[in-house]
Design an enzyme around this catalytic site. Structure first.
Site, PDB file in Angstrom:
ATOM      1  N   HIS A  35     -31.522  20.809 -64.826  1.00 43.69           N
ATOM      2  CA  HIS A  35     -32.410  20.098 -63.899  1.00 43.69           C
ATOM      3  C   HIS A  35     -32.846  21.063 -62.808  1.00 43.69           C
ATOM      4  O   HIS A  35     -32.016  21.717 -62.176  1.00 43.69           O
ATOM      5  CB  HIS A  35     -31.679  18.892 -63.304  1.00 43.69           C
ATOM      6  CG  HIS A  35     -32.541  18.078 -62.405  1.00 43.69           C
ATOM      7  ND1 HIS A  35     -33.681  17.447 -62.843  1.00 43.69           N
ATOM      8  CD2 HIS A  35     -32.453  17.797 -61.083  1.00 43.69           C
ATOM      9  CE1 HIS A  35     -34.248  16.819 -61.837  1.00 43.69           C
ATOM     10  NE2 HIS A  35     -33.530  17.018 -60.745  1.00 43.69           N
ATOM     11  N   TYR A  40     -39.786  14.212 -57.745  1.00 49.69           N
ATOM     12  CA  TYR A  40     -39.410  13.633 -56.455  1.00 49.69           C
ATOM     13  C   TYR A  40     -39.448  14.717 -55.389  1.00 49.69           C
ATOM     14  O   TYR A  40     -39.360  15.916 -55.704  1.00 49.69           O
ATOM     15  CB  TYR A  40     -38.018  12.997 -56.537  1.00 49.69           C
ATOM     16  CG  TYR A  40     -36.911  13.940 -56.931  1.00 49.69           C
ATOM     17  CD1 TYR A  40     -36.239  14.705 -55.976  1.00 49.69           C
ATOM     18  CD2 TYR A  40     -36.517  14.087 -58.261  1.00 49.69           C
ATOM     19  CE1 TYR A  40     -35.225  15.583 -56.326  1.00 49.69           C
ATOM     20  CE2 TYR A  40     -35.504  14.966 -58.623  1.00 49.69           C
ATOM     21  CZ  TYR A  40     -34.862  15.713 -57.660  1.00 49.69           C
ATOM     22  OH  TYR A  40     -33.854  16.587 -57.992  1.00 49.69           O
ATOM     23  N   ASP A  53     -16.341 -13.449 -75.109  1.00 49.51           N
ATOM     24  CA  ASP A  53     -16.360 -14.798 -75.684  1.00 49.51           C
ATOM     25  C   ASP A  53     -16.539 -14.663 -77.176  1.00 49.51           C
ATOM     26  O   ASP A  53     -17.279 -13.824 -77.657  1.00 49.51           O
ATOM     27  CB  ASP A  53     -17.386 -15.715 -75.006  1.00 49.51           C
ATOM     28  CG  ASP A  53     -18.754 -15.650 -75.614  1.00 49.51           C
ATOM     29  OD1 ASP A  53     -19.186 -14.515 -75.922  1.00 49.51           O
ATOM     30  OD2 ASP A  53     -19.401 -16.695 -75.780  1.00 49.51           O
TER      31      ASP A  53
HETATM   32  P1  FAD Z   1     -19.119  17.547 -60.165  1.00 48.30           P
HETATM   33  O1  FAD Z   1     -19.688  17.593 -58.832  1.00 48.30           O
HETATM   34  O2  FAD Z   1     -19.647  18.541 -61.154  1.00 48.30           O
HETATM   35  O3  FAD Z   1     -17.580  17.703 -60.024  1.00 48.30           O
HETATM   36  C1  FAD Z   1     -16.758  17.945 -61.148  1.00 48.30           C
HETATM   37  C2  FAD Z   1     -15.705  18.916 -60.717  1.00 48.30           C
HETATM   38  O4  FAD Z   1     -14.745  19.049 -61.745  1.00 48.30           O
HETATM   39  C3  FAD Z   1     -16.276  20.274 -60.462  1.00 48.30           C
HETATM   40  O5  FAD Z   1     -16.087  20.606 -59.110  1.00 48.30           O
HETATM   41  C4  FAD Z   1     -15.504  21.173 -61.401  1.00 48.30           C
HETATM   42  O6  FAD Z   1     -15.222  22.423 -60.857  1.00 48.30           O
HETATM   43  C5  FAD Z   1     -14.255  20.358 -61.691  1.00 48.30           C
HETATM   44  N1  FAD Z   1     -13.645  20.721 -62.977  1.00 48.30           N
HETATM   45  C6  FAD Z   1     -14.239  20.696 -64.177  1.00 48.30           C
HETATM   46  N2  FAD Z   1     -13.386  21.094 -65.130  1.00 48.30           N
HETATM   47  C7  FAD Z   1     -12.220  21.350 -64.521  1.00 48.30           C
HETATM   48  C8  FAD Z   1     -10.959  21.819 -64.960  1.00 48.30           C
HETATM   49  N3  FAD Z   1     -10.706  22.075 -66.250  1.00 48.30           N
HETATM   50  N4  FAD Z   1      -9.981  21.973 -64.047  1.00 48.30           N
HETATM   51  C9  FAD Z   1     -10.196  21.709 -62.736  1.00 48.30           C
HETATM   52  N5  FAD Z   1     -11.383  21.295 -62.265  1.00 48.30           N
HETATM   53  C10 FAD Z   1     -12.383  21.109 -63.144  1.00 48.30           C
HETATM   54  N6  FAD Z   1     -27.756  12.924 -57.940  1.00 48.30           N
HETATM   55  C11 FAD Z   1     -28.237  12.055 -57.035  1.00 48.30           C
HETATM   56  O7  FAD Z   1     -27.734  10.953 -56.925  1.00 48.30           O
HETATM   57  N7  FAD Z   1     -29.285  12.384 -56.226  1.00 48.30           N
HETATM   58  C12 FAD Z   1     -29.901  13.587 -56.315  1.00 48.30           C
HETATM   59  O8  FAD Z   1     -30.836  13.863 -55.569  1.00 48.30           O
HETATM   60  C13 FAD Z   1     -29.445  14.506 -57.276  1.00 48.30           C
HETATM   61  N8  FAD Z   1     -30.061  15.680 -57.443  1.00 48.30           N
HETATM   62  C14 FAD Z   1     -29.548  16.610 -58.283  1.00 48.30           C
HETATM   63  C15 FAD Z   1     -30.143  17.850 -58.360  1.00 48.30           C
HETATM   64  C16 FAD Z   1     -29.591  18.833 -59.145  1.00 48.30           C
HETATM   65  C17 FAD Z   1     -30.228  20.181 -59.203  1.00 48.30           C
HETATM   66  C18 FAD Z   1     -28.418  18.554 -59.910  1.00 48.30           C
HETATM   67  C19 FAD Z   1     -27.796  19.610 -60.759  1.00 48.30           C
HETATM   68  C20 FAD Z   1     -27.858  17.294 -59.880  1.00 48.30           C
HETATM   69  C21 FAD Z   1     -28.402  16.309 -59.077  1.00 48.30           C
HETATM   70  N9  FAD Z   1     -27.860  15.029 -59.004  1.00 48.30           N
HETATM   71  C22 FAD Z   1     -28.328  14.136 -58.087  1.00 48.30           C
HETATM   72  C23 FAD Z   1     -26.753  14.623 -59.897  1.00 48.30           C
HETATM   73  C24 FAD Z   1     -25.416  14.727 -59.191  1.00 48.30           C
HETATM   74  O9  FAD Z   1     -25.329  15.938 -58.536  1.00 48.30           O
HETATM   75  C25 FAD Z   1     -24.255  14.611 -60.160  1.00 48.30           C
HETATM   76  O10 FAD Z   1     -24.463  13.562 -61.045  1.00 48.30           O
HETATM   77  C26 FAD Z   1     -22.946  14.378 -59.406  1.00 48.30           C
HETATM   78  O11 FAD Z   1     -22.815  15.319 -58.387  1.00 48.30           O
HETATM   79  C27 FAD Z   1     -21.748  14.484 -60.344  1.00 48.30           C
HETATM   80  O12 FAD Z   1     -20.584  14.430 -59.577  1.00 48.30           O
HETATM   81  P2  FAD Z   1     -19.158  14.667 -60.249  1.00 48.30           P
HETATM   82  O13 FAD Z   1     -18.149  14.568 -59.191  1.00 48.30           O
HETATM   83  O14 FAD Z   1     -19.035  13.798 -61.431  1.00 48.30           O
HETATM   84  O15 FAD Z   1     -19.261  16.140 -60.865  1.00 48.30           O
END
Ligand code: FAD
Length: 815
Positions: free
Chosen positions: A224, A255, A540
Site C-alpha cells: 500500500h 484518500y 440456530d
Molecule cells: P502491526 O502493527 O504490524 O504489528 C504486528 C507486530 O507483530 C509488529 O510490530 C511485528 O514486529 C510483530 N511481530 C511479528 N512477528 C513477530 C514475531 N515472530 N515475534 C515477535 N514479534 C512479531 N489503517 C487505518 O486504519 N488507517 C489508515 O490510515 C491506514 N493507513 C495505512 C497506510 C499504510 C502505508 C499501511 C502500511 C497501513 C495502513 N493502515 C491504516 C493499516 C494499519 O496500519 C494496519 O492494519 C494496522 O496497523 C495493523 O496493526 P497490527 O497491530 O495488527 O500489526
C-alpha cells in the site's frame, strides 16, 4: 525475561497494545508483550499508517468497533499530547451515482447510531477551502472521524498498563510448545515462556506464526502506497498536526489528509500487489525495514492526479516522503479474531486496521475474560471460514479482490466472480439444465432463480422492479414464490451442514448446550437455539434424534464452520461424545408445496399421512431405490419434507422425485423465492434477524426455550432476563406503498427518531406487500403502529403487522 506468564501477546502494534491495555483494565496481570522490532516504532504496519479513521461501514460490527476505537484513542494522551484528532471526514461524491450511494451510507450510519450528514458542495468548500467545489456533487461528513497517532496510542497504552504487563522489544517468537492440542509455552529469542495462553497480534506476519502452531490464519499482506508532499504555500506557518477534515475520493480509490503544512496522499488505485508472508523477514534477519518495499510511482500516479484535480494546490508541490508499506487482507475483508478451534489457548487478533484497533482490543479482552466478546463478532470469527478458504490461492484471489473493491459501491446482493464452482451439489448438472442463476455461499453454488421457470410468469404476475433494486434479482423469483404456494417444488438443500453427535454422553451434552429440550423419542425433530453465556443466540439449528444416543444436527451451509467450532468447543473431552461433520456424505432436497405428499407417495411406499408422519418428525424412507432420511419440516411454511440421501444416490433421488411431480407441476425453487417465502412465515435467519446481540425473548423465540428445571449454557442469563420485561422485540412491518422495495439495514423511524434498523426484508408475493423485520422498542412494536423506513434518503411509510403474515394457523404445514 519472565519464564512464566498468564498470557503472552505477540506484537506491540496497535492490536497487541490495545488488547493488553484492556486486559490490564479488566484486572489481568502477569502478561508479557513481545515484539521482534524496537518498541514502539516496531517496523510493523502500525508504524507506517497515517492514521485516518473513517468509522462508517456497512457492517454494524465494524462500525461499532471503530466507534469504540475513537472513544478509546480520544481518552489517551502521551506527555499531554493527544492521540486522536477528531477533525471530521469528507467522503466526496464525484459522480451522481456516488452521491446516491452516500445517501445509502447515511442510512446505515443512522441505523448504527453514528452521527453523520450529507453536505452540498458549498458547505464542503467552507470546511475544506483548498478543495475545488466545482468538481463534486456533495460529500458525506462524519464529525467524529479523524486522525489517530497510532504509535503514540501504543506508547500511551503501554504506560497505562503499568506493571500488569512487561513489554519486550527486539524479541522474536520462534515457536510454540503445544501438547495434546493445548498451548503450554512460547519460544522466543530470549528463551521459553511457560503459558497456557497466547494472543497473536502479528499483523502481516500472522500466517507465519499461525503455521508454527498448525493454525491457519487466512490473510495476505498487500502493498500500500502513501506519500507526503513538500509544504504547501497555502498552509505556510501551519504547525498543528491536523486541522482539515480527512478526505476520501472513492471513485479514484484515494484518500488525503493534511499533516502540518503538508498533505499526505494514499492510493488503492492500482492492481493489488500481493506479498508472500514468507518473504517478509523479521527485522533481525533483514538488511532494511522488512515491511517496506520500493515505492513504485507507476502505481501512484493516477491517485496523485485525482488528488490534484480535487485540491489544485497539490499540483505545485513534490512528494518528499514516500512509503510502500503493507497490511493484511482476508478473503472476506473482515478481521480474524478469537480462539483457534485447533489449539486451546491459541488466540488470534489479525487483519485489523488502526481504525478498529481499540475496539478489537476491547472485544478480544472481553472474549478472553468472559467467553464472549460482548458484541456480535460472527463476521470476524476465526472459525467462520469454510475449508477451501484456507487454500493459498483462494486467500490470494479473494484478498486481492478485497483490496480492489475497498472503496467500490457494493450492491447487497453482489456476487463474487472468482473463484466460483468450488462446491457443487450432485444435482448440479440438473440445475444447469434448468438454467439456474447461481449465487455463491461458503463456496456452494446455489440457484437463486431458474430461467426455466420464466413460463410461470404466464400464470403469475408478480410486481416488477427497476434500477438498483432490480440488480441481482429476477421477477421469476416472484413467480416461483407464488407457484410454491400452489403446487410442489424441489429445492437443493445439499449445502446444508449435517453433524452427527453420537455416544453415551451425547444426550446430556446436547441438553447442556441447547435452549430447547432434546430428550425426545427417536424420530423427533427439534428446533433450538444454542446460546452464549450472556443468553445471546450463537446458533440456530434443528436436532433430530435418530437413535438412543445418536443425533443429527442440521444448520445452514454458510454458518457450518462457525457452528461446528462452537459445538466442538463445548463437547466433553472424556470420549463420551463423537462429533462428525457428515455434510459431504449427504445431499438433500426440500420437497415442498400443497402437492408434496401426493408427489412423494408416488415413489415412496411408506405411509406419509399426517397421522403416520407428523410435522417435526423424521423417518428413514425409500424413494424408489434410494435410501433416504426425510424430515417433515419446511422453512417456506408449506406441507413437505427435507430429504437427505448419500451423495452417490443424489441424482437418482432428484430424477425420481422430478418424474413423480411432473403431473403436479413440479418446478425447481431458487433461493430468492425461498427467502421471501420464509419471511412471510416469520422464520428467523441467523446472521440477520438473530445472532449474539439478541436473546430468544427479544427474537420472539420464547417458544423454543425450555428453562424449567434445566441448566444449559446461557440458562442463567436467560433466567435473569426472563425476570424483567423485554424492552425491544423483533417486529414485522409492511411497507405501506404497494410498490415499495428496500434491501436491508435501513433505519426505522418514529417521529423523526431512529428506533431500529431492518434486519431482513423482501417482497411478500402472496400477501402483496413488502416485508421488513426490525428490533423495535416495545412501545413501538404494537400492531398497526405507523412508522417510517428511510431508503436512500426517502421516507417510506410502514405499519407494524401481526406475524406470521401468511397462514398464521399453520394449517398448511400440519395438513
Ligand atoms: P502491526 O502493527 O504490524 O504489528 C504486528 C507486530 O507483530 C509488529 O510490530 C511485528 O514486529 C510483530 N511481530 C511479528 N512477528 C513477530 C514475531 N515472530 N515475534 C515477535 N514479534 C512479531 N489503517 C487505518 O486504519 N488507517 C489508515 O490510515 C491506514 N493507513 C495505512 C497506510 C499504510 C502505508 C499501511 C502500511 C497501513 C495502513 N493502515 C491504516 C493499516 C494499519 O496500519 C494496519 O492494519 C494496522 O496497523 C495493523 O496493526 P497490527 O497491530 O495488527 O500489526
Amino acid at each position: 525475561m519472565e519464564s512464566r506468564a498468564d498470557l503472552v501477546v505477540i506484537g506491540a502494534g496497535i492490536v497487541g497494545c490495545s488488547t493488553a491495555h484492556r486486559l490490564a483494565q479488566m484486572g489481568w496481570r502477569n502478561m508479557v508483550v513481545v515484539d521482534q522490532g524496537p518498541l514502539f516504532e516496531t517496523g510493523g504496519s502500525t508504524s507506517h499508517a497515517p492514521g485516518l479513521i473513517f468509522q462508517t461501514n456497512f457492517s454494524r460490527a465494524m462500525t461499532n468497533l471503530a466507534r469504540e476505537t475513537v472513544q478509546i484513542y480520544s481518552s489517551l494522551k502521551l506527555d499531554e499530547v493527544p492521540c486522536y484528532y477528531p477533525v471530521g471526514s469528507l467522503e466526496i461524491a464525484y459522480t451522481e451515482v456516488r452521491l446516491s450511494d452516500l445517501k445509502r451510507k447515511l442510512g446505515v450510519a443512522r441505523s448504527w447510531g453514528l452521527d453523520a450528514e450529507l453536505l452540498n458542495p458549498v458547505a464542503v468548500g467552507e470546511m475544506l477551502p483548498l478543495l475545488d467545489q466545482s468538481k463534486i456533487h456533495g460529500a458525506y461528513h462524519v464529525p467524529s472521524d479523524g486522525i489517530a497517532k497510532a504509535v503514540r496510542v501504543c506508547e500511551a497504552m503501554s504506560r497505562e498498563v503499568g506493571d500488569a504487563a512487561s513489554f519486550y522489544g527486539n524479541t522474536v517468537v520462534t515457536g510454540f510448545d503445544i501438547v495434546n492440542g493445548s498451548l503450554q509455552g512460547v519460544m522466543t529469542s530470549r528463551g521459553k515462556i511457560k503459558t497456557s495462553k497466547v494472543l497473536v497480534c502479528a499483523g502481516i506476519w500472522g500466517p507465519r506464526l499461525g503455521r508454527m502452531a498448525n493454525v491457519s490464519i487466512p490473510l495476505t499482506p498487500v502493498q500500500h502506497l502513501y506519500a507526503i508532499t513538500s509544504p504547501l504555500r497555502e498552509l505556510a506557518g501551519e504547525t498543528r498536526e491536523v486541522v482539515h477534515p480527512i478526505l476520501r475520493h472513492q471513485d479514484y480509490a484515494m484518500y488525503v489528509r493534511q499533516q502540518g503544512d503538508c498533505y499526505g496522499i494514499g492510493s488503492y488505485k492500482h492492481e493489488p500487489l500481493l506479498v508472500d508472508p514468507d518473504d517478509i523477514l523479521s527485522p533481525a534477519d533483514a538488511d532494511e525495514a522488512p515491511a517496506i518495499l520500493k515505492f513504485t510511482p507507476e502505481h501512484f500516479e493516477v491517485a496523485r492526479q485525482a488528488a490534484v484535480e480535487l485540491i489544485p494546490a497539490l499540483g505545485a508541490v513534490d512528494l518528499t516522503y514516500k512509503i510502500n508499506g503493507m497490511f493484511s487482507f482476508t478473503p472476506d475483508g473482515m478481521p480474524v479474531l478469537g480462539e483457534s478451534a485447533e489449539v486451546k489457548g491459541f488466540w488470534v487478533a489479525e487483519a485489523v486496521w488502526v481504525t478498529h484497533g481499540g475496539g478489537v482490543g476491547k472485544a478480544v479482552a472481553e472474549w478472553m475474560s468472559n467467553g464472549t466478546p460482548g458484541m456480535d463478532l460472527r463476521e470476524a470469527d476465526i472459525n467462520r471460514f469454510p475449508p477451501h478458504a484456507h487454500a493459498t490461492n483462494y486467500v490470494k484471489t479473494r484478498g486481492a479482490q478485497q483490496y480492489r473493491e475497498v472503496y467500490d459501491i457494493i450492491h447487497p446482493l453482489q456476487q463474487m466472480e472468482h473463484p466460483r464452482n468450488i462446491r457443487l451439489s450432485p444435482f448440479h448438472s440438473r440445475l444447469l439444465d434448468l438454467d439456474a442463476t447461481f449465487f455463491e455461499s461458503a463456496g456452494w453454488e446455489k440457484p437463486q432463480w431458474f430461467e426455466s421457470n420464466r413460463s410461470l410468469l404466464q400464470t403469475y404476475n408478480p410486481p416488477d422492479r427497476s434500477g438498483w433494486e432490480a440488480q441481482n434479482w429476477s421477477r421469476i423469483q416472484g413467480a416461483e414464490h407464488l407457484s410454491a404456494r400452489e403446487s410442489v417444488c424441489l429445492f437443493d438443500l445439499s449445502s446444508f451442514a449435517k453433524f452427527e453427535v453420537e455416544g453415551e454422553g451425547a444426550l446430556d451434552f446436547l441438553e447442556g448446550i441447547c435452549a430447547n429440550r432434546i430428550d425426545h423419542p427417536i424420530g423427533k425433530v427439534t428446533y433450538t437455539a444454542m446460546l452464549n453465556s450472556r443468553g445471546g443466540i450463537k446458533c440456530d439449528l434443528t436436532v433430530t434424534r435418530v437413535g438412543p444416543g445418536k443425533f443429527w444436527i442440521l444448520t445452514g451451509g454458510g454458518t457450518a464452520a462457525h457452528d461446528l467450532a462452537w459445538i466442538r468447543a463445548h463437547a466433553p473431552e472424556n470420549g463420551s461424545v463423537y462429533i462428525t461433520d457428515v455434510t459431504s456424505q449427504y445431499c438433500g432436497v426440500g420437497l415442498w408445496g400443497p402437492q408434496a405428499r401426493k408427489t412423494l407417495s408416488k415413489v415412496c411406499a411408506q405411509d406419509l399421512s399426517n397421522h403416520s408422519f407428523p410435522y417435526f418428525t423424521a423417518q428413514e424412507i425409500w424413494i424408489g431405490s434410494v435410501p433416504a432420511v426425510a424430515l417433515r419440516v419446511s422453512y417456506i411454511g408449506e406441507l413437505g419434507w427435507e430429504i437427505y440421501c448419500p451423495v452417490e444416490y443424489g441424482q437418482g433421488m432428484w430424477d425420481t422425485l422430478w418424474e413423480a411431480g411432473r403431473e403436479f407441476g413440479i418446478f425447481p425453487l431458487g433461493g430468492g423465492a425461498f427467502n421471501s417465502l420464509r419471511l412471510e412465515k416469520g422464520y428467523r435467519l441467523w446472521g440477520a434477524d438473530i445472532h449474539t446481540d439478541y436473546n430468544p425473548f427479544e427474537a420472539g423465540l420464547d417458544w423454543a426455550v425450555k428453562l424449567e428445571g434445566r441448566d444449559f449454557l446461557g440458562s442463567q442469563a436467560l433466567r435473569k432476563l426472563s425476570a424483567k420485561p423485554v424492552n425491544r422485540r423483533l417486529t414485522c412491518l409492511t411497507l405501506d406503498p404497494s410498490e415499495g422495495v428496500i434491501l436491508g439495514k435501513e433505519p426505522v423511524l418514529a417521529q423523526n427518531s431512529v428506533i431500529g434498523c431492518v434486519t431482513s426484508t423482501d417482497f411478500g408475493y402472496s400477501i402483496g406487500r413488502h416485508i421488513a423485520y426490525s428490533y423495535l422498542p416495545t412501545e413501538h412494536s404494537a400492531k398497526r403502529t405507523s412508522l417510517v423506513v428511510e431508503y436512500f434518503g426517502q421516507r417510506i411509510p410502514a405499519t407494524v403487522a401481526g406475524e406470521p403474515l401468511f397462514d398464521p394457523e399453520r394449517s398448511r404445514l400440519t395438513s
